[in-house]
Design an enzyme around this catalytic site. Structure first.
Site, short mmCIF file in Angstrom:
data_model
loop_
_atom_site.label_atom_id
_atom_site.label_comp_id
_atom_site.label_asym_id
_atom_site.label_seq_id
_atom_site.Cartn_x
_atom_site.Cartn_y
_atom_site.Cartn_z
CB CYS A 1 8.75 -2.05 -3.64
SG CYS A 1 7.84 -3.55 -3.82
CG HIS B 1 7.70 -1.71 1.41
ND1 HIS B 1 7.12 -0.49 0.69
CD2 HIS B 1 7.62 -2.59 0.74
CE1 HIS B 1 6.59 -1.08 -0.54
NE2 HIS B 1 7.00 -2.28 -0.51
CD GLU C 1 7.91 2.29 3.00
OE1 GLU C 1 6.82 1.87 2.36
OE2 GLU C 1 9.01 2.06 2.73
#
Length: 251
Positions: free
Chosen positions: A111, A217, A219
């Site tokens: 991001c 994202h 993660e």
């Protein structure tokens, strides 16, 4: 030495909490690095000298998400929809990126992190995607989603001739989305490897450098999509291989 877990430097943000400026990072970043087999350490606000020392201590750098990138760094005036920025934090992160490239350390930008790599490479950003996006004929996508962070909200389409495709083995995947800025002009030395249906770049790679950037994202998305663990594991493996090669040269 070559069997040690690689050390990964994670960039942080600056937020005001209870009246105090605070170095912050979402727990999901460090937890994902640990799960993938790395050892996370956090970089606070720094400078050129510290960037050189910090990068020399780690085997790779993860540039995390966060506040907007100041448009002064890609020669634009701020728009009315620009969010919070911190020029000093941007400069600190650019110094880390530049030092990592000098030292040949792998970079993974998520991001905001991908935006920083792009701008550091001479690229530019849409300051507010909903107003500035390039494809006026496409249906609007919800890039700044209000759903839970692990939840996918739209589809991206991968280039088959890419490292990303070889890792996840998919030509399309559903991703989460929490951004109002996005890549406009792609920086030098980078190639787009995934795009949203409206044409917005969702992932890029370095042409001749160990660089990966994602607008989404992984993660967080890894909680729904096992291929995101493959992507994070790939980054850790690259860091490990670079570290091993460096140790062999030293020996």
């Amino acid at each position: 030495m070559t069997n040690n877990k690689p050390i990964i430097g994670l960039t942080s943000n600056i937020l005001e909490l209870e009246g105090n400026k605070t170095t912050t990072i979402y727990l999901s970043y460090s937890e994902a690095i640990k799960k993938a087999g790395g050892i996370p350490i956090i970089f606070p606000l720094g400078n050129e000298e510290l960037a050189k020392k910090w990068v020399s201590m780690v085997d790779g750098v993860l540039l995390t998400g966060g506040i907007d990138v100041n448009p002064i760094f890609y020669d634009e005036q701020p728009s009315k929809d620009l969010g919070e920025t911190h020029k000093g934090l941007d400069q600190s992160h650019f110094q880390i990126i530049n030092e990592a490239r000098k030292q040949g350390k792998p970079l993974f930008g998520i991001c905001r992190g991908s935006h920083l790599i792009n701008v550091a490479s001479g690229g530019s950003l849409y300051q507010h995607v909903e107003e500035d996006e390039q494809d006026e004929n496409s249906d609007d996508l919800e890039h700044l989603s209000n759903v839970e962070r692990p939840e996918p909200v739209h589809t991206v389409y991968l280039e088959k001739d890419s490292e990303l495709f070889s890792i996840v083995r998919k030509d399309q995947m559903d991703v989460n989305s929490f951004h109002h800025q996005g890549i406009k002009k792609l920086g030098k030395g980078l190639k787009a490897v995934a795009k949203a249906e409206d044409g917005l770049i969702e992932a890029f790679e370095g042409i001749d450098e160990p660089i990966m950037g994602t607008q989404f994202h992984p993660e967080e998305l890894r909680k729904h999509d096992a291929s995101m663990d493959k992507l994070l594991n790939y980054f850790i493996d690259i860091c490990k291989s670079k570290s091993s090669a460096g140790n062999e040269v030293m020996e």
